[in-house]
Design a protein around this motif. Structure first.
Motif, PDB file in Angstrom:
ATOM      1  N   SER A 106       2.052  -1.899 -19.074  1.00  0.00           N
ATOM      2  CA  SER A 106       0.878  -1.168 -18.592  1.00  0.00           C
ATOM      3  C   SER A 106       0.108  -1.977 -17.561  1.00  0.00           C
ATOM      4  N   ILE A 107       0.005  -3.290 -17.761  1.00  0.00           N
ATOM      5  CA  ILE A 107      -0.703  -4.143 -16.806  1.00  0.00           C
ATOM      6  C   ILE A 107       0.065  -4.213 -15.488  1.00  0.00           C
ATOM      7  N   ALA A 108       1.348  -4.563 -15.568  1.00  0.00           N
ATOM      8  CA  ALA A 108       2.137  -4.779 -14.352  1.00  0.00           C
ATOM      9  C   ALA A 108       2.393  -3.478 -13.602  1.00  0.00           C
ATOM     10  N   ASP A 109       2.818  -2.455 -14.325  1.00  0.00           N
ATOM     11  CA  ASP A 109       3.131  -1.190 -13.662  1.00  0.00           C
ATOM     12  C   ASP A 109       1.868  -0.529 -13.121  1.00  0.00           C
ATOM     13  N   GLY A 110       0.776  -0.642 -13.864  1.00  0.00           N
ATOM     14  CA  GLY A 110      -0.480  -0.075 -13.384  1.00  0.00           C
ATOM     15  C   GLY A 110      -0.944  -0.745 -12.097  1.00  0.00           C
ATOM     16  N   HIS A 111      -0.781  -2.064 -12.024  1.00  0.00           N
ATOM     17  CA  HIS A 111      -1.176  -2.801 -10.821  1.00  0.00           C
ATOM     18  C   HIS A 111      -0.343  -2.358  -9.623  1.00  0.00           C
ATOM     19  N   VAL A 112       0.981  -2.302  -9.795  1.00  0.00           N
ATOM     20  CA  VAL A 112       1.850  -1.926  -8.677  1.00  0.00           C
ATOM     21  C   VAL A 112       1.626  -0.465  -8.297  1.00  0.00           C
ATOM     22  N   ALA A 113       1.378   0.388  -9.284  1.00  0.00           N
ATOM     23  CA  ALA A 113       1.129   1.804  -8.989  1.00  0.00           C
ATOM     24  C   ALA A 113      -0.121   1.966  -8.122  1.00  0.00           C
ATOM     25  N   ARG A 114      -1.144   1.159  -8.385  1.00  0.00           N
ATOM     26  CA  ARG A 114      -2.359   1.223  -7.559  1.00  0.00           C
ATOM     27  C   ARG A 114      -2.065   0.756  -6.135  1.00  0.00           C
ATOM     28  N   LEU A 115      -1.245  -0.283  -5.996  1.00  0.00           N
ATOM     29  CA  LEU A 115      -0.879  -0.758  -4.661  1.00  0.00           C
ATOM     30  C   LEU A 115      -0.055   0.284  -3.923  1.00  0.00           C
ATOM     31  N   GLU A 116       0.855   0.925  -4.630  1.00  0.00           N
ATOM     32  CA  GLU A 116       1.684   1.964  -4.024  1.00  0.00           C
ATOM     33  C   GLU A 116       0.822   3.127  -3.557  1.00  0.00           C
ATOM     34  N   ALA A 117      -0.140   3.525  -4.377  1.00  0.00           N
ATOM     35  CA  ALA A 117      -1.042   4.608  -3.995  1.00  0.00           C
ATOM     36  C   ALA A 117      -1.891   4.207  -2.797  1.00  0.00           C
ATOM     37  N   LEU A 118      -2.282   2.947  -2.734  1.00  0.00           N
ATOM     38  CA  LEU A 118      -3.085   2.467  -1.612  1.00  0.00           C
ATOM     39  C   LEU A 118      -2.290   2.569  -0.307  1.00  0.00           C
ATOM     40  N   VAL A 119      -1.004   2.193  -0.347  1.00  0.00           N
ATOM     41  CA  VAL A 119      -0.155   2.322   0.834  1.00  0.00           C
ATOM     42  C   VAL A 119      -0.104   3.775   1.282  1.00  0.00           C
ATOM     43  N   ASP A 120       0.111   4.678   0.334  1.00  0.00           N
ATOM     44  CA  ASP A 120       0.188   6.101   0.675  1.00  0.00           C
ATOM     45  C   ASP A 120      -1.111   6.587   1.312  1.00  0.00           C
ATOM     46  N   GLN A 121      -2.239   6.147   0.776  1.00  0.00           N
ATOM     47  CA  GLN A 121      -3.536   6.566   1.305  1.00  0.00           C
ATOM     48  C   GLN A 121      -3.734   6.087   2.745  1.00  0.00           C
ATOM     49  N   VAL A 122      -3.398   4.818   3.003  1.00  0.00           N
ATOM     50  CA  VAL A 122      -3.589   4.269   4.345  1.00  0.00           C
ATOM     51  C   VAL A 122      -2.642   4.930   5.342  1.00  0.00           C
ATOM     52  N   LEU A 123      -1.387   5.126   4.957  1.00  0.00           N
ATOM     53  CA  LEU A 123      -0.436   5.759   5.872  1.00  0.00           C
ATOM     54  C   LEU A 123      -0.868   7.189   6.207  1.00  0.00           C
ATOM     55  N   ALA A 124      -1.472   7.864   5.226  1.00  0.00           N
ATOM     56  CA  ALA A 124      -1.917   9.231   5.466  1.00  0.00           C
ATOM     57  C   ALA A 124      -3.189   9.282   6.313  1.00  0.00           C
ATOM     58  N   ALA A 125      -4.024   8.261   6.207  1.00  0.00           N
ATOM     59  CA  ALA A 125      -5.336   8.291   6.872  1.00  0.00           C
ATOM     60  C   ALA A 125      -5.329   7.710   8.275  1.00  0.00           C
ATOM     61  N   HIS A 126      -4.307   6.898   8.609  1.00  0.00           N
ATOM     62  CA  HIS A 126      -4.304   6.207   9.903  1.00  0.00           C
ATOM     63  C   HIS A 126      -3.008   6.498  10.647  1.00  0.00           C
ATOM     64  N   PRO A 127      -3.087   6.801  11.919  1.00  0.00           N
ATOM     65  CA  PRO A 127      -1.870   6.989  12.717  1.00  0.00           C
ATOM     66  C   PRO A 127      -1.178   5.648  12.930  1.00  0.00           C
ATOM     67  N   PRO A 128       0.118   5.669  13.269  1.00  0.00           N
ATOM     68  CA  PRO A 128       0.824   4.412  13.523  1.00  0.00           C
ATOM     69  C   PRO A 128       0.122   3.579  14.591  1.00  0.00           C
ATOM     70  N   GLY A 129       0.079   2.287  14.368  1.00  0.00           N
ATOM     71  CA  GLY A 129      -0.573   1.406  15.331  1.00  0.00           C
ATOM     72  C   GLY A 129      -1.233   0.231  14.631  1.00  0.00           C
ATOM     73  N   GLU A 130      -1.908  -0.588  15.404  1.00  0.00           N
ATOM     74  CA  GLU A 130      -2.542  -1.774  14.845  1.00  0.00           C
ATOM     75  C   GLU A 130      -3.620  -1.411  13.828  1.00  0.00           C
ATOM     76  N   GLY A 131      -4.339  -0.294  14.062  1.00  0.00           N
ATOM     77  CA  GLY A 131      -5.372   0.117  13.123  1.00  0.00           C
ATOM     78  C   GLY A 131      -4.812   0.375  11.739  1.00  0.00           C
ATOM     79  N   ARG A 132      -3.641   0.986  11.666  1.00  0.00           N
ATOM     80  CA  ARG A 132      -2.998   1.234  10.368  1.00  0.00           C
ATOM     81  C   ARG A 132      -2.629  -0.083   9.697  1.00  0.00           C
ATOM     82  N   ALA A 133      -2.045  -0.994  10.459  1.00  0.00           N
ATOM     83  CA  ALA A 133      -1.634  -2.275   9.880  1.00  0.00           C
ATOM     84  C   ALA A 133      -2.841  -3.072   9.394  1.00  0.00           C
TER      85      ALA A 133
END
Length: 220
Positions: A61-88
């Protein structure tokens, strides 16, 4: 018939995970007992088993929950920012800020996942690989030749080398915060040491443009 959950069940579960992550991070997973987790949470061992069936369940629960939050964060940023330096930059800064409150969970993920059964461990590592792929994709979008040369993922791993081990030296009560360090890591990644600025200082336009040009220019 299943026992109904109390109104504060989820809050209590999160408290247990936080206390267990702290103990695992300080003493190691093998060196921590369920009795010690229960004591740290101010509850009986029997009550602890109402929330988690065993110590492995806590670790997952600790390890998978941590990685799941990171995975969701990646999805959120990719959805909110177009490709480019701002996204990175958004990815880097959001990750560093996320680690501010997840240092124990990250240490557990780094040190203790190896104690899990192979199938469970591989499922968690698969999530980690998807997180890395999100960074590699973002880097390849900045400079497609890096992807063609097979360098986008190694560069992503070098970037994670800066971020992932920050918990070993960045003190919570120190002069620099995680919010300070996010832009510093991004500046260093894009422009090298010469592009790094102290927190709170505006970056000169020329320096910012040079930093972006180094990673985005096309190969001749």
């Amino acid at each position: 018939m299943a026992r109904p959950r109390s109104a504060g069940y989820d809050d209590q579960r999160e408290l247990i995970l936080a206390r267990a992550a702290h103990l695992f991070a300080q003493r190691g997973y093998p060196g921590t007992s369920m009795n010690e987790v229960a004591e740290a949470c101010g509850m009986s061992k029997a009550s602890l088993y109402h929330y988690f069936r065993d110590k492995d369940d806590l670790l997952v629960s600790i390890a998978d929950g941590h990685v799941a939050r990171l995975e969701a964060l990646v999805d959120q940023v990719l959805a909110a920012h177009p490709p480019g330096e701002g996204r990175a930059r958004a990815l880097i800064e959001r990750f560093v800020e996320e680690y501010a409150d997840a240092q124990n969970a990250h240490r557990v993920l780094t040190d203790d996942v190896r104690f899990l059964p192979e199938a469970t461990r591989e499922a968690i590592l698969a999530r980690e690989r998807r997180v890395v792929d999100g960074f590699a994709q973002t880097i390849a979008e900045l400079k497609p030749a890096l992807g063609k040369d097979g360098l986008s993922k190694p560069l992503a791993m070098l970037l994670f080398g800066m971020i992932n081990w920050m918990f070993t030296w960045l003190r919570p009560d120190g002069a620099l915060t995680h919010a300070d360090m996010g832009p510093i890591v991004a500046d260093l990644f894009f422009g090298g040491v010469g592009a790094v600025k102290a927190p709170g200082k505006a970056k000169p336009r020329a320096a910012a443009q040079r930093g972006a040009k180094r990673i985005t220019e096309k190969e001749t």
